[in-house]
Design an enzyme around this catalytic site. Sequence first.
Site, PDB file in Angstrom:
ATOM      1  N   ASP A   8       0.875  -1.276  -0.123  1.00  0.00           N
ATOM      2  CA  ASP A   8       0.110  -0.010   0.139  1.00  0.00           C
ATOM      3  C   ASP A   8       0.885   1.337  -0.069  1.00  0.00           C
ATOM      4  O   ASP A   8       0.395   2.006  -0.762  1.00  0.00           O
ATOM      5  CB  ASP A   8      -0.852  -0.138   1.225  1.00  0.00           C
ATOM      6  N   LEU A  58      -8.430  -1.777  -6.447  1.00  0.00           N
ATOM      7  CA  LEU A  58      -8.932  -0.292  -6.874  1.00  0.00           C
ATOM      8  C   LEU A  58     -10.228   0.071  -6.065  1.00  0.00           C
ATOM      9  O   LEU A  58     -10.826   1.275  -6.249  1.00  0.00           O
ATOM     10  CB  LEU A  58      -9.088  -0.503  -8.566  1.00  0.00           C
ATOM     11  N   LYS A  59     -10.803  -0.889  -5.289  1.00  0.00           N
ATOM     12  CA  LYS A  59     -12.018  -0.563  -4.653  1.00  0.00           C
ATOM     13  C   LYS A  59     -13.114   0.182  -5.375  1.00  0.00           C
ATOM     14  O   LYS A  59     -13.566   1.232  -4.923  1.00  0.00           O
ATOM     15  CB  LYS A  59     -11.961   0.133  -3.265  1.00  0.00           C
ATOM     16  N   GLY A 168      -7.465  -7.903   7.335  1.00  0.00           N
ATOM     17  CA  GLY A 168      -7.434  -7.606   8.843  1.00  0.00           C
ATOM     18  C   GLY A 168      -6.585  -8.365   9.778  1.00  0.00           C
ATOM     19  O   GLY A 168      -6.484  -8.312  10.901  1.00  0.00           O
ATOM     20  N   GLY A 170      -3.464  -9.262  11.343  1.00  0.00           N
ATOM     21  CA  GLY A 170      -2.107  -8.623  11.909  1.00  0.00           C
ATOM     22  C   GLY A 170      -2.198  -7.307  12.641  1.00  0.00           C
ATOM     23  O   GLY A 170      -2.950  -7.252  13.582  1.00  0.00           O
ATOM     24  N   GLY A 173      -5.509  -6.956  13.792  1.00  0.00           N
ATOM     25  CA  GLY A 173      -5.972  -7.547  15.056  1.00  0.00           C
ATOM     26  C   GLY A 173      -6.234  -9.086  14.919  1.00  0.00           C
ATOM     27  O   GLY A 173      -6.476  -9.752  15.868  1.00  0.00           O
ATOM     28  N   GLY A 190      -0.847  -6.920   5.019  1.00  0.00           N
ATOM     29  CA  GLY A 190      -0.059  -5.744   4.963  1.00  0.00           C
ATOM     30  C   GLY A 190       0.956  -5.407   5.634  1.00  0.00           C
ATOM     31  O   GLY A 190       2.222  -5.952   5.632  1.00  0.00           O
TER      32      GLY A 190
HETATM   33  P1  BMP Z   1      -3.035  -4.189   6.768  1.00  0.00           P
HETATM   34  O1  BMP Z   1      -2.869  -5.804   6.951  1.00  0.00           O
HETATM   35  O2  BMP Z   1      -2.000  -3.423   6.746  1.00  0.00           O
HETATM   36  O3  BMP Z   1      -4.157  -3.771   7.830  1.00  0.00           O
HETATM   37  O4  BMP Z   1      -3.449  -3.963   5.407  1.00  0.00           O
HETATM   38  C1  BMP Z   1      -4.782  -4.488   5.122  1.00  0.00           C
HETATM   39  C2  BMP Z   1      -5.028  -4.433   3.492  1.00  0.00           C
HETATM   40  O5  BMP Z   1      -6.432  -4.631   2.955  1.00  0.00           O
HETATM   41  C3  BMP Z   1      -5.122  -3.062   3.040  1.00  0.00           C
HETATM   42  O6  BMP Z   1      -4.520  -3.022   1.832  1.00  0.00           O
HETATM   43  C4  BMP Z   1      -6.610  -2.713   3.147  1.00  0.00           C
HETATM   44  O7  BMP Z   1      -6.880  -1.804   1.754  1.00  0.00           O
HETATM   45  C5  BMP Z   1      -7.316  -3.738   2.565  1.00  0.00           C
HETATM   46  N1  BMP Z   1      -8.684  -4.104   3.001  1.00  0.00           N
HETATM   47  C6  BMP Z   1      -8.799  -3.969   4.513  1.00  0.00           C
HETATM   48  O8  BMP Z   1      -7.896  -3.592   5.320  1.00  0.00           O
HETATM   49  N2  BMP Z   1     -10.282  -4.269   5.056  1.00  0.00           N
HETATM   50  C7  BMP Z   1     -11.088  -4.352   4.006  1.00  0.00           C
HETATM   51  O9  BMP Z   1     -12.134  -4.445   4.575  1.00  0.00           O
HETATM   52  C8  BMP Z   1     -10.818  -4.486   2.548  1.00  0.00           C
HETATM   53  C9  BMP Z   1      -9.406  -4.302   2.096  1.00  0.00           C
HETATM   54  O10 BMP Z   1      -9.234  -4.390   0.886  1.00  0.00           O
END
Ligand code: BMP
Length: 224
Positions: A8, A58-59, A168, A170, A173, A190
């Site tokens: 990201d 791209l959501k 979600g 890492g 949580g 991520g």
């Molecule tokens: P991280 O593990 O650093 O929290 O990153 C999570 C990744 O998943 C990010 O790229 C975020 O855009 C994506 N994401 C999210 O966290 N929750 C959602 O509901 C949908 C996602 O795409």
Amino acid sequence: MGLLVALDRPGGYEELVGKLCSRVDGFKLGLPLLMARGPGYAGLLRRRCRDALWVADLKLADIGYVMRLTAGLVAEHVDAVIAHGFVGVEGALGELKDYLDSLGKRLVVVASMSHPGAREAYDHALPRILETLERLRPWGVVAPATRPRVVGIVRRRLGPGVAIMSPGVGAQGAEPGSALCAGADYEIVGRAITGSDDPVEAAERIRREQEARLSNCRGTSHGS
Ligand code: BMP
């Protein structure tokens, strides 16, 4: 069992992708990275790990015409593109799916999200979004690892034919393996990897934790 790494933060990931290539199943490219480096950067990264699953996050949430234009900028470099589920099929997701199908690319649709605020609206919309997903039959669906119950609902409703990706784990949580136990195919991680001093070690540890949790829950019913 699957692990996708979310890239990201704008930055250079060529070396990291090369190191993680044999250890993970794929990479999800976020908007900050794609906007900062341009869609072509996805192609450059892909050359470091050709056989992985490459997803452009791209959501998308727009009319079909605009979603097609946007997806078209990056589609040649990736396997799949993510769009939001609440925009519906007619004039939106249906057009996007037809377009991606014509390119041999896959559509992934968000069923619900991982952050706490998803309870305010997204979770209420879940029954409607599931109806949309049943009609649309996208290749993949995003459902939150932070709420494995939602992952289980999506899996039971859509069956085994859809790929479920769960973010979600890492930083937000959720424990590695928890979404896999609830029926997901991939966990998206991520910051727990990319923000680690030793991303390779972090990815390997998450893999081990996924395996350990999966071997515990295997044989029990989905939807914990
Ligand atoms: P991280 O593990 O650093 O929290 O990153 C999570 C990744 O998943 C990010 O790229 C975020 O855009 C994506 N994401 C999210 O966290 N929750 C959602 O509901 C949908 C996602 O795409």
